[in-house]
Motif scaffolding. Structure first.
Motif, PDB file in Angstrom:
ATOM      1  N   CYS A  33       0.825  -1.207   0.000  1.00 44.03           N
ATOM      2  CA  CYS A  33       0.000   0.000   0.000  1.00 44.03           C
ATOM      3  C   CYS A  33       0.860   1.258   0.000  1.00 44.03           C
ATOM      4  N   THR A  34       1.998   1.214   0.684  1.00 41.57           N
ATOM      5  CA  THR A  34       2.917   2.355   0.650  1.00 41.57           C
ATOM      6  C   THR A  34       3.484   2.535  -0.744  1.00 41.57           C
ATOM      7  N   GLY A  35       3.773   1.430  -1.418  1.00 43.17           N
ATOM      8  CA  GLY A  35       4.244   1.520  -2.791  1.00 43.17           C
ATOM      9  C   GLY A  35       3.218   2.173  -3.710  1.00 43.17           C
ATOM     10  N   THR A  36       1.953   1.821  -3.542  1.00 45.65           N
ATOM     11  CA  THR A  36       0.915   2.448  -4.367  1.00 45.65           C
ATOM     12  C   THR A  36       0.792   3.930  -4.050  1.00 45.65           C
ATOM     13  N   LYS A  37       0.981   4.281  -2.767  1.00 47.87           N
ATOM     14  CA  LYS A  37       0.939   5.695  -2.378  1.00 47.87           C
ATOM     15  C   LYS A  37       2.094   6.457  -3.006  1.00 47.87           C
ATOM     16  N   LEU A  38       3.282   5.883  -2.963  1.00 49.11           N
ATOM     17  CA  LEU A  38       4.433   6.535  -3.595  1.00 49.11           C
ATOM     18  C   LEU A  38       4.182   6.731  -5.085  1.00 49.11           C
ATOM     19  N   ARG A  39       3.636   5.722  -5.719  1.00 48.45           N
ATOM     20  CA  ARG A  39       3.390   5.789  -7.158  1.00 48.45           C
ATOM     21  C   ARG A  39       2.429   6.914  -7.516  1.00 48.45           C
ATOM     22  N   SER A  40       1.407   7.111  -6.714  1.00 45.87           N
ATOM     23  CA  SER A  40       0.371   8.083  -7.049  1.00 45.87           C
ATOM     24  C   SER A  40       0.648   9.479  -6.507  1.00 45.87           C
ATOM     25  N   ASP A  41       1.415   9.578  -5.395  1.00 46.33           N
ATOM     26  CA  ASP A  41       1.516  10.860  -4.698  1.00 46.33           C
ATOM     27  C   ASP A  41       2.836  11.593  -4.865  1.00 46.33           C
ATOM     28  N   LEU A  42       3.902  10.911  -5.233  1.00 44.48           N
ATOM     29  CA  LEU A  42       5.206  11.573  -5.220  1.00 44.48           C
ATOM     30  C   LEU A  42       5.334  12.686  -6.254  1.00 44.48           C
ATOM     31  N   GLY A  43       4.764  12.462  -7.432  1.00 40.98           N
ATOM     32  CA  GLY A  43       4.920  13.457  -8.487  1.00 40.98           C
ATOM     33  C   GLY A  43       6.178  13.276  -9.307  1.00 40.98           C
ATOM     34  N   PHE A  44       6.905  12.200  -9.084  1.00 39.99           N
ATOM     35  CA  PHE A  44       8.071  11.875  -9.895  1.00 39.99           C
ATOM     36  C   PHE A  44       8.227  10.370  -9.908  1.00 39.99           C
ATOM     37  N   GLN A  45       8.986   9.885 -10.863  1.00 35.36           N
ATOM     38  CA  GLN A  45       9.202   8.453 -11.043  1.00 35.36           C
ATOM     39  C   GLN A  45      10.429   7.995 -10.262  1.00 35.36           C
ATOM     40  N   ILE A  46      10.314   6.886  -9.554  1.00 33.05           N
ATOM     41  CA  ILE A  46      11.473   6.250  -8.938  1.00 33.05           C
ATOM     42  C   ILE A  46      12.200   5.444 -10.011  1.00 33.05           C
ATOM     43  N   ASN A  47      13.491   5.726 -10.181  1.00 37.25           N
ATOM     44  CA  ASN A  47      14.285   5.033 -11.193  1.00 37.25           C
ATOM     45  C   ASN A  47      15.080   3.862 -10.650  1.00 37.25           C
ATOM     46  N   ARG A  48      15.565   4.003  -9.395  1.00 37.41           N
ATOM     47  CA  ARG A  48      16.370   2.941  -8.779  1.00 37.41           C
ATOM     48  C   ARG A  48      15.977   2.747  -7.326  1.00 37.41           C
ATOM     49  N   VAL A  49      16.031   1.486  -6.913  1.00 39.70           N
ATOM     50  CA  VAL A  49      15.749   1.121  -5.527  1.00 39.70           C
ATOM     51  C   VAL A  49      16.988   0.427  -4.967  1.00 39.70           C
ATOM     52  N   PHE A  50      17.402   0.848  -3.780  1.00 35.22           N
ATOM     53  CA  PHE A  50      18.499   0.195  -3.058  1.00 35.22           C
ATOM     54  C   PHE A  50      17.967  -0.279  -1.724  1.00 35.22           C
ATOM     55  N   VAL A  51      18.397  -1.466  -1.292  1.00 35.91           N
ATOM     56  CA  VAL A  51      17.750  -2.087  -0.138  1.00 35.91           C
ATOM     57  C   VAL A  51      18.775  -2.772   0.750  1.00 35.91           C
ATOM     58  N   SER A  52      18.568  -2.670   2.049  1.00 39.35           N
ATOM     59  CA  SER A  52      19.348  -3.406   3.038  1.00 39.35           C
ATOM     60  C   SER A  52      19.192  -4.903   2.813  1.00 39.35           C
ATOM     61  N   PRO A  53      20.223  -5.705   3.109  1.00 40.94           N
ATOM     62  CA  PRO A  53      20.101  -7.152   2.900  1.00 40.94           C
ATOM     63  C   PRO A  53      19.261  -7.883   3.937  1.00 40.94           C
ATOM     64  N   PHE A  54      18.849  -7.221   5.019  1.00 39.94           N
ATOM     65  CA  PHE A  54      18.005  -7.892   6.005  1.00 39.94           C
ATOM     66  C   PHE A  54      16.663  -8.228   5.370  1.00 39.94           C
ATOM     67  N   ILE A  55      16.144  -9.414   5.677  1.00 40.85           N
ATOM     68  CA  ILE A  55      14.981  -9.938   4.966  1.00 40.85           C
ATOM     69  C   ILE A  55      13.758  -9.044   5.127  1.00 40.85           C
ATOM     70  N   ARG A  56      13.599  -8.395   6.270  1.00 39.24           N
ATOM     71  CA  ARG A  56      12.437  -7.521   6.448  1.00 39.24           C
ATOM     72  C   ARG A  56      12.471  -6.350   5.466  1.00 39.24           C
ATOM     73  N   CYS A  57      13.674  -5.882   5.140  1.00 38.88           N
ATOM     74  CA  CYS A  57      13.801  -4.805   4.159  1.00 38.88           C
ATOM     75  C   CYS A  57      13.614  -5.328   2.737  1.00 38.88           C
TER      76      CYS A  57
END
Length: 277
Positions: free
Chosen positions: A55-79
């Motif tokens: 749901c947070t991803g859908t919010k980012l998609r609709s509300d940010l006003g810009f496109q996310i080009n790259r995602v970087f993530v911690s290796p911990f499984i919860r992330c």
């Protein structure tokens, strides 16, 4: 993504960096999980955490006003599990909804929309303030992150395995809170400088999100970072010179709407670290 990309304006553009905490971790809801877990230092999400992340991803998609080009993530499984849901929502071929997410059929994604990579420097603070009790690996080294298995969790075609990590390995066990905050700041700036014409999403831990505020908002003390809370940073970039030059980051001040609580009063004493998460 559906909204226009603010990084596409000519001459002066803006680079945007979103720094997000993971979703609801299982050991906060099932106390017996730790005693039965093979990797008690690395709790996954509960289903509610995956739902919150999507749901947070859908919010980012609709509300940010810009496109996310790259995602970087911690290796911990919860992330990683959080990022999987967010990446699915951001790269879905059609606008995602919770009902589609909960259906038996996986959401079709367009892997050309963004790329994702695992970054060791976004990991949890490697100290007893963050890794609860006596749960860390005894030698402080053998964390057992299987990167190919973690990468395989993401939608097909979204992982960029050519990216060179800022941190080639995990930090040493026993880092201080101050040292961990400096690490988060270093990684945020290094990734932004490495991709100055792209908008980034960094999926990390509560202290990392807090550090992204205190680093760029003078006098800010962050005292609560909810699950999937995120900060939004922005800076101008210029193409007149080669290589691309960039200005200073500022915090987009809508934090209370994104799950963060903070004060602009500078604390005189005391440890400002966030509760272990």
């Amino acid at each position: 993504m559906d909204a226009p990309d603010s990084c596409q304006t000519a001459a002066q553009r803006f680079q945007n960096v979103v720094v997000m905490r993971h979703g609801d971790r299982i050991d906060n809801f099932e106390p017996l999980w730790v005693s039965q877990a093979a990797r008690p230092w690395d709790p996954p999400l509960v289903q509610a955490g995956k739902d919150r992340a999507f749901c947070t991803g859908t919010k980012l998609r609709s509300d940010l006003g810009f496109q996310i080009n790259r995602v970087f993530v911690s290796p911990f499984i919860r992330c990683v599990e959080t990022a999987v849901q967010v990446v699915t929502a951001l790269s879905a071929s059609e606008h995602p909804t919770l009902s589609k997410y909960e259906s038996d059929q996986p959401l079709p994604v367009d892997p050309s929309k963004l790329k994702v990579s695992i970054e060791y420097g976004l990991c949890e603070m490697l100290n007893k303030e963050a890794i609860r009790g006596d749960l860390a690996p005894k030698d402080g080294q053998r964390w057992g992150f299987n990167i190919p298995e973690l990468e395989a969790l993401f939608p097909a075609g979204t992982v960029d395995q050519t990216v060179e990590r800022v941190y080639k390995e995990l930090p040493q066990w026993g880092e201080s809170v101050t040292g961990a905050r400096a690490r988060y700041a270093e990684v945020i700036l290094a990734l932004a400088d490495k991709y100055p014409t792209e908008n980034l999403l960094l999926v990390t831990h509560g202290e990392g999100v807090g550090s992204s505020i205190s680093l760029f908002l003078e006098g800010a003390t962050v005292y609560e970072v909810n699950y999937c809370a995120y900060s939004e940073l922005r800076r101008p970039v210029f193409d007149k010179d080669q290589p691309t030059t960039a200005g200073k980051f500022e915090v987009v001040k809508n934090l209370r709407q994104t799950g963060l609580s903070y004060s602009l009063e500078i604390a005189e004493t005391g440890d400002l670290s966030l509760p272990s998460e």
